[in-house]
Design a protein around this motif. Structure first.
Motif, mmCIF file in Angstrom:
data_model
loop_
_atom_site.group_PDB
_atom_site.id
_atom_site.type_symbol
_atom_site.label_atom_id
_atom_site.label_comp_id
_atom_site.label_asym_id
_atom_site.label_seq_id
_atom_site.Cartn_x
_atom_site.Cartn_y
_atom_site.Cartn_z
ATOM 1 N N GLU A 52 3.774 -13.243 -42.223
ATOM 2 C CA GLU A 52 3.008 -14.491 -42.344
ATOM 3 C C GLU A 52 1.570 -14.263 -42.798
ATOM 4 N N LYS A 54 -1.621 -14.001 -44.966
ATOM 5 C CA LYS A 54 -1.988 -14.679 -46.217
ATOM 6 C C LYS A 54 -3.176 -13.955 -46.855
ATOM 7 N N HIS A 55 -3.459 -14.293 -48.105
ATOM 8 C CA HIS A 55 -4.588 -13.661 -48.801
ATOM 9 C C HIS A 55 -5.872 -13.792 -47.986
#
Ligand code: 5GP
Ligand code: ZN
Length: 106
Positions: A52, A54-55
């Motif tokens: 999960e 993210k950037h």
């Protein structure tokens, strides 16, 4: 939904001795060690798994590794393993991101 156990530890709802604490993470001993020295680097932000990430979490992930390095030095470990278990098949039991520091073998 019941908050997860690592959120409770990070929020100090469960008293736990921290080896280190930063605004983003806490480090504490694993309750059931799998190595002579076993600590967990736990993000204060709830992310359920590496899957999960993210950037926007990239700096946080780097921070967890940096804190692990400092903790290992503090613990006097000259060599060690850093492990993320990912998913049930990867051995992950607690669905809140954490980095294992494992060491202390002869
Ligand atoms: P996972 O298998 O999810 O990667 O790792 C979870 C780790 O958290 C396990 O090594 C387990 O022993 C540890 N653990 C689970 N519950 C607690 C707790 O309440 N306190 C501490 N200190 N460690 C915990
Ligand atoms: Zn959580």
């Amino acid at each position: 939904m019941e908050p997860c156990i690592f959120c409770k530890i990070a929020n100090k709802e469960i008293p736990t001795e921290f080896l280190q604490e930063t605004p983003e993470a806490v480090i504490f001993k694993d309750i059931k060690p799998s190595a002579p020295v076993h600590y967990l680097v736990v993000s204060k932000k709830h992310i359920s798994s590496i899957k999960e990430v993210k950037h926007e979490d990239e700096a946080l992930m780097g921070h967890l590794i940096h804190e692990a390095k400092d903790a290992a030095a503090k613990l006097g470990l000259s060599g060690y393993k850093l492990v993320f278990n990912v998913g049930r098949e990867g051995g992950q039991i607690i669905d809140h991101i954490h980095l294992h520091i494992l060491g202390g073998w002869e």
